[in-house]
Design a protein around this motif. Structure first.
Motif, PDB file in Angstrom:
ATOM      1  N   UNK A  21       0.870  -1.178   0.000  1.00  0.00           N
ATOM      2  CA  UNK A  21       0.000   0.000   0.000  1.00  0.00           C
ATOM      3  C   UNK A  21       0.906   1.226   0.000  1.00  0.00           C
ATOM      4  N   UNK A  22       0.775   2.052  -1.026  1.00  0.00           N
ATOM      5  CA  UNK A  22       1.560   3.276  -1.146  1.00  0.00           C
ATOM      6  C   UNK A  22       0.611   4.446  -0.897  1.00  0.00           C
ATOM      7  N   UNK A  23       0.776   5.098   0.242  1.00  0.00           N
ATOM      8  CA  UNK A  23      -0.149   6.157   0.655  1.00  0.00           C
ATOM      9  C   UNK A  23       0.393   7.509   0.212  1.00  0.00           C
ATOM     10  N   UNK A  24      -0.335   8.173  -0.683  1.00  0.00           N
ATOM     11  CA  UNK A  24       0.085   9.478  -1.202  1.00  0.00           C
ATOM     12  C   UNK A  24      -0.485  10.602  -0.337  1.00  0.00           C
ATOM     13  N   UNK A  25      -0.299  10.456   0.984  1.00  0.00           N
ATOM     14  CA  UNK A  25      -0.765  11.462   1.946  1.00  0.00           C
ATOM     15  C   UNK A  25       0.026  11.230   3.228  1.00  0.00           C
ATOM     16  N   UNK A  26      -0.503  11.705   4.368  1.00  0.00           N
ATOM     17  CA  UNK A  26       0.233  11.596   5.613  1.00  0.00           C
ATOM     18  C   UNK A  26      -0.103  10.345   6.392  1.00  0.00           C
ATOM     19  N   UNK A  27      -0.940  10.485   7.418  1.00  0.00           N
ATOM     20  CA  UNK A  27      -1.231   9.362   8.305  1.00  0.00           C
ATOM     21  C   UNK A  27      -2.056   8.284   7.611  1.00  0.00           C
ATOM     22  N   UNK A  28      -1.745   7.032   7.934  1.00  0.00           N
ATOM     23  CA  UNK A  28      -2.497   5.898   7.387  1.00  0.00           C
ATOM     24  C   UNK A  28      -3.497   5.346   8.401  1.00  0.00           C
ATOM     25  N   UNK A  29      -3.574   5.959   9.588  1.00  0.00           N
ATOM     26  CA  UNK A  29      -4.390   5.392  10.666  1.00  0.00           C
ATOM     27  C   UNK A  29      -5.871   5.309  10.303  1.00  0.00           C
ATOM     28  N   UNK A  30      -6.350   6.230   9.497  1.00  0.00           N
ATOM     29  CA  UNK A  30      -7.771   6.290   9.230  1.00  0.00           C
ATOM     30  C   UNK A  30      -8.283   5.258   8.251  1.00  0.00           C
ATOM     31  N   UNK A  31      -7.395   4.605   7.485  1.00  0.00           N
ATOM     32  CA  UNK A  31      -7.921   3.697   6.461  1.00  0.00           C
ATOM     33  C   UNK A  31      -7.268   2.319   6.441  1.00  0.00           C
ATOM     34  N   UNK A  32      -6.280   2.055   7.291  1.00  0.00           N
ATOM     35  CA  UNK A  32      -5.670   0.730   7.341  1.00  0.00           C
ATOM     36  C   UNK A  32      -5.903   0.103   8.706  1.00  0.00           C
ATOM     37  N   UNK A  33      -6.205  -1.181   8.718  1.00  0.00           N
ATOM     38  CA  UNK A  33      -6.337  -1.932   9.958  1.00  0.00           C
ATOM     39  C   UNK A  33      -5.085  -2.774  10.170  1.00  0.00           C
ATOM     40  N   UNK A  34      -4.906  -3.288  11.370  1.00  0.00           N
ATOM     41  CA  UNK A  34      -3.730  -4.111  11.668  1.00  0.00           C
ATOM     42  C   UNK A  34      -3.674  -5.371  10.808  1.00  0.00           C
ATOM     43  N   UNK A  35      -4.834  -5.767  10.274  1.00  0.00           N
ATOM     44  CA  UNK A  35      -4.868  -6.956   9.415  1.00  0.00           C
ATOM     45  C   UNK A  35      -4.006  -6.777   8.174  1.00  0.00           C
ATOM     46  N   UNK A  36      -3.795  -5.539   7.753  1.00  0.00           N
ATOM     47  CA  UNK A  36      -2.921  -5.286   6.598  1.00  0.00           C
ATOM     48  C   UNK A  36      -1.521  -5.802   6.890  1.00  0.00           C
ATOM     49  N   UNK A  37      -0.984  -5.452   8.056  1.00  0.00           N
ATOM     50  CA  UNK A  37       0.364  -5.902   8.423  1.00  0.00           C
ATOM     51  C   UNK A  37       0.372  -7.398   8.731  1.00  0.00           C
ATOM     52  N   UNK A  38      -0.720  -7.891   9.335  1.00  0.00           N
ATOM     53  CA  UNK A  38      -0.802  -9.325   9.625  1.00  0.00           C
ATOM     54  C   UNK A  38      -0.728 -10.152   8.338  1.00  0.00           C
ATOM     55  N   UNK A  39      -1.192  -9.576   7.254  1.00  0.00           N
ATOM     56  CA  UNK A  39      -1.136 -10.256   5.958  1.00  0.00           C
ATOM     57  C   UNK A  39       0.243 -10.153   5.312  1.00  0.00           C
TER      58      UNK A  39
END
Length: 326
Positions: A71-89
């Protein structure tokens, strides 16, 4: 991301580079991961380029994206749209937060210099009275020489502000529970407690994350400890400040404030902060806007280029970061 955001981030030059780096339909912007058309795209997606107003990437969306690797986020914080399941995957995440930090730091620098120079109250008084006055007599403390500036939070933005302040004849202090005295000295600042910073600074600038433990970090007690005539600058999150207590200090004409963020996000129309001569209120414009948005797209494309070449991301976000970032 929101299609309007995509159009503003990626101009013709950025879209051309995006086409060179990837197999993509640059006109296709996903806004709802549950939509059948979006799910068809997710099924074949290896990299998501995300931005403001990205829908939540939760377990359901991840099941629709079995090939997702980054996931390449073209903004600042990722807290609002990513869950921990992303990293778990095992999905790798990167952000353009460094690019977004620069305009916020620039805004803060300007606010600090203008605050110490008493530009806001002088400009408003001059506009109202339309005559020459003895400004020195009215504001004998104005000026930036030897003023003490307190930076709350040695975040990416906080550190950049300290860096931008180096050419000026200012005394810089920083409060951050994770910052050592040695690290502060390396920045060109002095590490102090938050209470000492609040009671001794001419300007207090907030750069801490919005966490449960930082809610109302600047509370009524700490605001009461500010020097009379001090300025509070908030470009971080509105929840860091007890706004009712701040309003009381402003109405007493004891403090000044430069507020780019508030709690709530947009203040009610009857708020006295809109019109008070001690307050500069802006609608969350310190971060990337206008031409600055292209910097975020470029940062995302640089990371994407590293990914295509098998190189590690330069601005990788780890799961542990979610608990300390804004």
């Amino acid at each position: 991301m929101d299609p309007t955001v995509a159009a503003r981030l990626f101009g013709p030059r950025e879209r051309a580079r995006l086409n060179e780096l990837t197999h993509i339909d640059p006109d296709q912007v996903l806004t709802d991961f549950s939509d059948p058309a979006a799910r068809a795209v997710l099924a074949e997606t290896e990299v998501l380029i995300t931005g403001w107003q990205c829908p939540l990437l939760d377990s359901e969306a991840l099941r629709a994206a079995p090939n997702l690797r980054a996931v390449v986020h073209a903004a600042g914080s990722v807290k609002g749209h990513l869950t921990l399941e992303v990293w778990d995957r095992g999905i790798t995440v990167t952000t353009a937060a460094a690019g977004n930090a620069l305009p916020v730091a620039e805004f803060t620098l300007a606010a600090i210099l203008f605050a110490n120079k008493r530009v806001l109250p002088i400009a408003r008084s001059y506009r109202a009275d339309r005559r020459e006055q003895d400004w020195h007599a009215r504001f004998p403390e104005m000026g930036n020489l030897n003023k003490r500036v307190g930076i709350v939070g040695a975040s990416r933005i906080g550190r950049r502000v300290v860096e931008l302040l180096r050419p000026f004849d200012l005394e810089i202090v920083v409060s951050d529970p994770y910052l050592t005295e040695e690290e502060a000295r390396a920045l060109g600042a002095e590490a102090v407690t938050l209470d000492e910073l609040c009671t001794t600074s001419d300007v207090v600038s907030l750069h801490a994350p919005d966490l449960p433990e930082t809610r109302h970090l600047i509370d009524r007690r700490r605001l009461a400890g500010f020097r009379t005539g001090a300025t509070l600058i908030n470009t971080a999150r509105g929840a860091l400040v007890d706004e009712r207590a701040l309003v009381d200090e402003i109405l007493a004409e004891r403090l000044y404030a430069v507020l780019d963020v508030t709690d709530p996000w947009t203040l009610p129309a009857e708020s006295p902060l809109y019109d008070h001569p001690h307050v500069l209120l802006t609608p969350h414009i310190a971060g990337s806007l206008g031409t600055e948005l292209n910097r975020l797209a470029t940062a995302a494309l640089d990371e994407l280029a590293r990914y295509t070449q098998g190189e590690p991301f330069q601005e990788q976000v780890l799961a542990d970061h979610l608990f300390v970032i804004a």
